[in-house]
Motif scaffolding. Structure first.
Motif, mmCIF file in Angstrom:
data_model
loop_
_atom_site.group_PDB
_atom_site.id
_atom_site.type_symbol
_atom_site.label_atom_id
_atom_site.label_comp_id
_atom_site.label_asym_id
_atom_site.label_seq_id
_atom_site.Cartn_x
_atom_site.Cartn_y
_atom_site.Cartn_z
ATOM 1 N N VAL A 1 -56.641 81.250 -15.384
ATOM 2 C CA VAL A 1 -57.273 79.953 -15.656
ATOM 3 C C VAL A 1 -56.445 79.139 -16.637
ATOM 4 C CG1 VAL A 1 -59.621 80.792 -15.219
ATOM 5 C CG2 VAL A 1 -58.737 80.777 -17.538
ATOM 6 N N VAL A 2 -56.442 77.843 -16.375
ATOM 7 C CA VAL A 2 -55.813 76.923 -17.306
ATOM 8 C C VAL A 2 -56.867 76.525 -18.335
ATOM 9 C CG1 VAL A 2 -54.773 74.631 -17.534
ATOM 10 C CG2 VAL A 2 -54.181 76.096 -15.589
ATOM 11 N N VAL A 3 -56.499 76.641 -19.598
ATOM 12 C CA VAL A 3 -57.383 76.184 -20.672
ATOM 13 C C VAL A 3 -56.755 74.921 -21.245
ATOM 14 C CG1 VAL A 3 -58.231 76.757 -22.988
ATOM 15 C CG2 VAL A 3 -58.367 78.439 -21.143
ATOM 16 N N HIS A 4 -57.453 73.808 -21.034
ATOM 17 C CA HIS A 4 -56.862 72.509 -21.342
ATOM 18 C C HIS A 4 -57.567 71.756 -22.457
ATOM 19 C CE1 HIS A 4 -60.263 70.838 -19.137
ATOM 20 N NE2 HIS A 4 -59.978 71.628 -18.130
ATOM 21 N N SER A 5 -58.736 72.275 -22.899
ATOM 22 C CA SER A 5 -59.538 71.503 -23.856
ATOM 23 C C SER A 5 -60.158 72.425 -24.890
ATOM 24 C CB SER A 5 -60.670 70.770 -23.129
ATOM 25 O OG SER A 5 -60.132 69.782 -22.288
ATOM 26 N N SER A 6 -60.442 71.830 -26.059
ATOM 27 C CA SER A 6 -60.993 72.636 -27.155
ATOM 28 C C SER A 6 -62.358 73.211 -26.816
ATOM 29 C CB SER A 6 -61.102 71.780 -28.415
ATOM 30 O OG SER A 6 -59.803 71.411 -28.808
ATOM 31 N N TRP A 7 -63.130 72.496 -25.985
ATOM 32 C CA TRP A 7 -64.459 73.041 -25.649
ATOM 33 C C TRP A 7 -64.327 74.336 -24.853
ATOM 34 C CZ3 TRP A 7 -65.745 73.825 -20.594
ATOM 35 C CH2 TRP A 7 -65.128 73.034 -19.616
#
Ligand SMILES: Cc1ncc(COP(=O)(O)O)c(C=O)c1O
Length: 353
Positions: A98-104
């Motif tokens: 998975v790509v993690v793109h945001s702080s949330w």
């Protein structure tokens, strides 16, 4: 039979992915098959490229699940990552990257730690998805402390397909610095960068459009790049009409005959996914002879100029494919081949050649 048809060519997809592999020079190749394999069919595209690639790239979890249900066991990268806790659990269950793109997303992971292959996405100037380099480094530390050290960092170029591109170098330098600091592999290149900028290949490339036989560049065609046509759109002539000077054709009477001539009515329209905004002058071909659209595209039909062209009712008209370059049709319509491929509806018959 109406004869409106999309022909998908797995052999061409395989040829194109081998081109990408040759250019990648040892970097991992993840073939982007999101949006139903750029309109080619998700599993058709994946089957054609299986065995040639290190993995597949999709945008969302549903696409990854469809690949797993089809029996795809190679790695799958989900470019938008998970949207909620339930999807995070599914990503783990399906062994997705998975790509993690945001702080949330980082927060959600820290609340729900567990094994997961994470690619941390950097915003290096696209300003769409991705963490700022300083935030990304902080997030990588937090995730590592919780037992979820990312397996790589990635970024996406904003202008690699633009003639005057003064951004890709800066984006690559920023991404390279973060990857080096974190000691992680880097993935940056889309088709345009893979073809044009050898220094962006890094450890993994993510080509999309070149696999589907279209050039990312305005100034260089797919044939010049040795890419094979994988998507051919054709339909049949269902009527031929004589027109006299001053006669108009179609809705809105947007085209007027300047001389006596013949107009062909073709059984394809925006109900099939052919763009309604294709103007008069958009290329097409009949029996191998080049011609152009005249008048507006309607839901089920469009009209072409048959002056000086040998054609009978029932003959095949190519909308794009071998004679008509999809990129030229896209340019005439003010769009890109990506959109033309993706917007074909379920109505045309699909054949796999
Ligand atoms: C994250 C990501 N990587 C790679 C690609 C492939 O790009 P292209 O089709 O231009 O090669 C895309 C497509 O938009 C993308 O969103």
């Amino acid at each position: 039979m109406r004869g409106t048809r999309i022909e998908i060519r797995p052999g061409a997809l395989r040829h194109n992915v081998r081109r990408a592999k040759a250019l990648a020079e040892g970097a991992q190749v993840f073939a982007m098959v999101k949006a139903d394999g750029y309109g080619h069919g998700l599993t058709v595209a994946a089957d054609a490229m299986a065995g040639e690639v290190d993995g597949f790239g999709v945008a969302v979890l549903e696409e990854a699940r469809a690949l797993r249900e089809h029996g795809v066991s190679t790695p799958i990268l989900v470019a938008e990552g998970f949207f909620d806790r339930d999807e995070l659990a599914q990503a783990r269950a399906l062994s997705l990257e998975v790509v993690v793109h945001s702080s949330w997303q980082v927060s959600l992971l820290l609340e729900d730690p567990g094994p997961l292959r994470i690619w941390l996405k950097l915003n290096t100037g696209m300003n769409r998805l991705g963490l700022r380099p300083d935030i990304a480094q902080e997030a990588a530390g937090q995730l590592a402390a919780a037992g979820m050290k990312p397996v790589g960092v990635m970024t996406h170029f904003a202008c690699a397909d633009e003639a005057d591109d003064d951004r890709s170098d800066t984006q690559m330098r920023l991404a390279g610095e973060v990857a080096a600091t974190l000691g992680l592999p880097l993935s940056a290149a889309n088709s345009a960068a893979l073809i044009r900028y050898p220094h962006t290949r890094a450890q993994r490339v993510r080509p999309g459009i070149m696999l589907y036989g279209s050039s990312p560049f305005d100034w260089q065609g797919a044939a010049q790049l040795d890419l094979a046509v994988s998507h051919r759109f054709s339909a049949r002539l269902i009527a031929i009409n004589e027109v006299q000077p001053g006669d108009t054709v179609g809705y809105g009477a947007t085209w007027t005959a300047a001389q006596p001539g013949r107009i062909g009515v073709v059984a394809v329209g925006y109900g099939d996914g052919y763009p309604r905004h294709a103007p008069s002058g958009t290329p097409a071909a009949v029996n191998g002879q080049p011609t152009v659209l005249v008048g507006r595209v309607s839901m089920d039909m469009l009209t072409i100029d048959l002056n000086g062209i040998q054609a009978d009712v029932g003959d095949e008209v190519e909308l794009w494919g071998d004679e008509v370059d999809v990129d030229k049709v896209a340019r005439a319509c003010g769009t890109i081949s990506y959109e033309l491929f993706c917007q074909i509806t379920g109505r045309p018959e699909r054949t796999i050649a």
